[in-house]
Design an enzyme around this catalytic site. Structure first.
Site, short mmCIF file in Angstrom:
data_model
loop_
_atom_site.label_atom_id
_atom_site.label_comp_id
_atom_site.label_asym_id
_atom_site.label_seq_id
_atom_site.Cartn_x
_atom_site.Cartn_y
_atom_site.Cartn_z
CD GLU A 55 37.75 44.15 32.94
OE1 GLU A 55 36.93 44.71 33.71
OE2 GLU A 55 38.58 43.32 33.33
CG ASP A 66 30.36 46.63 39.65
OD1 ASP A 66 31.57 46.38 39.56
OD2 ASP A 66 29.52 46.19 38.84
CE1 TYR A 181 39.25 41.30 38.44
CE2 TYR A 181 38.50 41.92 36.25
CZ TYR A 181 38.77 42.25 37.55
OH TYR A 181 38.56 43.53 37.99
#
Length: 280
Positions: A55, A66, A181
Site C-alpha cells: 500500500e 490517520d 479492507y
C-alpha cells in the site's frame, strides 16, 4: 464487482496465497517519505523483505483517518516535494524491476480530484497500480471514482468497519474489488488493537457476505499481532508500525541515516515471518 478483475495482480496474489494456505502481509508506506530517494529504495526492497502486497500512501495535508505516525509521514513527504505525479512515477519505476507484487494506492479524494479522476485512473493503470483505497469516499459517492477506475482495470478497494452491519454491507460490496479492507478498530490508525476473538468473529461474518479476500488492518504493531490476524484473515495490514521504524532511522533534522531503510526492511521481514508461520 467481485469478478471484474479476474486476472489482475491482486487476484493472482490472493490465489497464490490460498494455494500456500497462508495469509498475506500488506505493508503500508507513504510515497516520498522522508524523501524520494529513500522512499524509492524502501519500495524496491519491500517484496524481498516479504511484503505480499504494498500500500503506497498518497501524501495529503489533512489525513483525517490517520494517526500521528502517518500524519507526520505525510508532512515529511509533502515537505520533500511529494505530489501525485511523483507518486505515480514511483510506481512506474518500481514496475521496471518488479512485475508481480501488487501495488495499491491509499489516501484521500482531494488529491485525486485535483489531478482529475479520469486522468488519475488512466495514469495509475499505465504506471502499474492494481487498486486504490480512498478513505473518505463512502459507497454513496463511489460513482465519482469507481467506474473510471474499473474501466482501466484498477480495483476500487472498499473499507468495512465494526459498525458496518449486515444492512450496510451490500452497499459497500456493490463497489468493492480486489479485497475488502476490514478496519478492525474505530478511530485513527496506529492506536489501539482489536481483540483476537473480535477480529475472528468479524472476518467470519464478512465471509458470509462476500467471496472477496478479507484484509485486516489498524492497530497491528508486532509480528505476533500480525500472526494472530493471519490465522483468521486473508491478509494482515501493517502501516503505522512500519512508518515508526522508518522514522526511528531519521536524524534530528529528519534526514535518513544509513540504517533507515535496512532497519525498516528488517522489521518487515520479521512481520512476514510472523504472518507466514501463523497457520503452521
Amino acid at each position: 464487482m467481485e469478478n471484474a478483475f479476474a486476472n489482475n495482480r491482486l487476484t493472482r496474489r490472493f490465489a497464490a496465497l490460498k494455494a500456500e494456505d497462508r495469509a498475506g502481509l500488506v505493508v503500508y508506506v507513504t510515497a516520498s517519505d522522508p524523501d524520494l530517494e529513500t522512499s524509492a529504495q524502501l519500495l524496491a526492497g519491500l517484496p524481498g523483505a516479504g511484503a505480499d502486497i504494498i500500500e503506497l500512501g498518497m501524501p495529503f495535508s489533512d489525513p483525517m483517518a490517520d494517526g500521528p505516525s502517518i500524519q507526520r509521514a505525510a508532512l515529511r513527504a509533502l515537505a520533500s516535494g511529494a505530489c501525485m505525479n511523483r507518486t505515480l512515477a514511483m510506481v512506474k519505476d518500481f514496475r521496471k524491476t518488479e512485475a508481480d507484487t501488487p501495488v495499491v494506492l491509499m489516501g484521500y479524494y482531494n488529491p485525486i480530484d485535483t489531478y482529475g479522476a479520469q486522468r488519475f485512473a488512466i495514469d495509475a493503470a499505465a504506471a502499474g497500480v492494481d487498486g486504490v483505497i480512498v478513505v473518505d469516499v463512502p459507497p454513496e459517492e463511489a460513482d465519482e471514482i469507481q467506474p473510471v477506475l474499473a474501466a482501466h482495470g484498477v480495483a476500487f478497494i472498499c473499507l468495512s468497519t465494526p459498525t458496518s452491519d449486515d444492512a450496510r454491507l451490500p452497499a459497500i460490496l456493490k463497489y468493492a474489488g480486489g479485497f475488502l479492507y476490514y478496519v478492525s478498530v474505530l478511530g485513527i490508525t496506529g492506536t489501539v488493537s482489536a481483540a483476537a476473538d473480535a477480529v475472528a468473529a468479524a472476518v467470519a461474518r464478512l465471509k458470509r457476505h462476500t467471496s472477496l479476500p478479507i484484509a485486516v488492518g489498524f492497530g497491528i504493531k508486532t509480528p505476533q499481532a500480525a500472526a494472530t490476524v493471519a490465522r483468521v484473515a486473508d491478509a494482515a495490514v501493517v502501516g503505522s508500525a512500519v512508518i515508526d521504524r522508518l522514522a526511528a532511522g531519521l536524524d534530528a533534522n529528519g534526514k535518513p541515516t544509513p540504517r533507515a531503510v535496512p532497519d525498516t526492511l528488517a522489521f518487515v521481514a520479521d512481520l512476514a515471518q510472523g504472518v507466514r508461520g501463523a497457520r503452521q
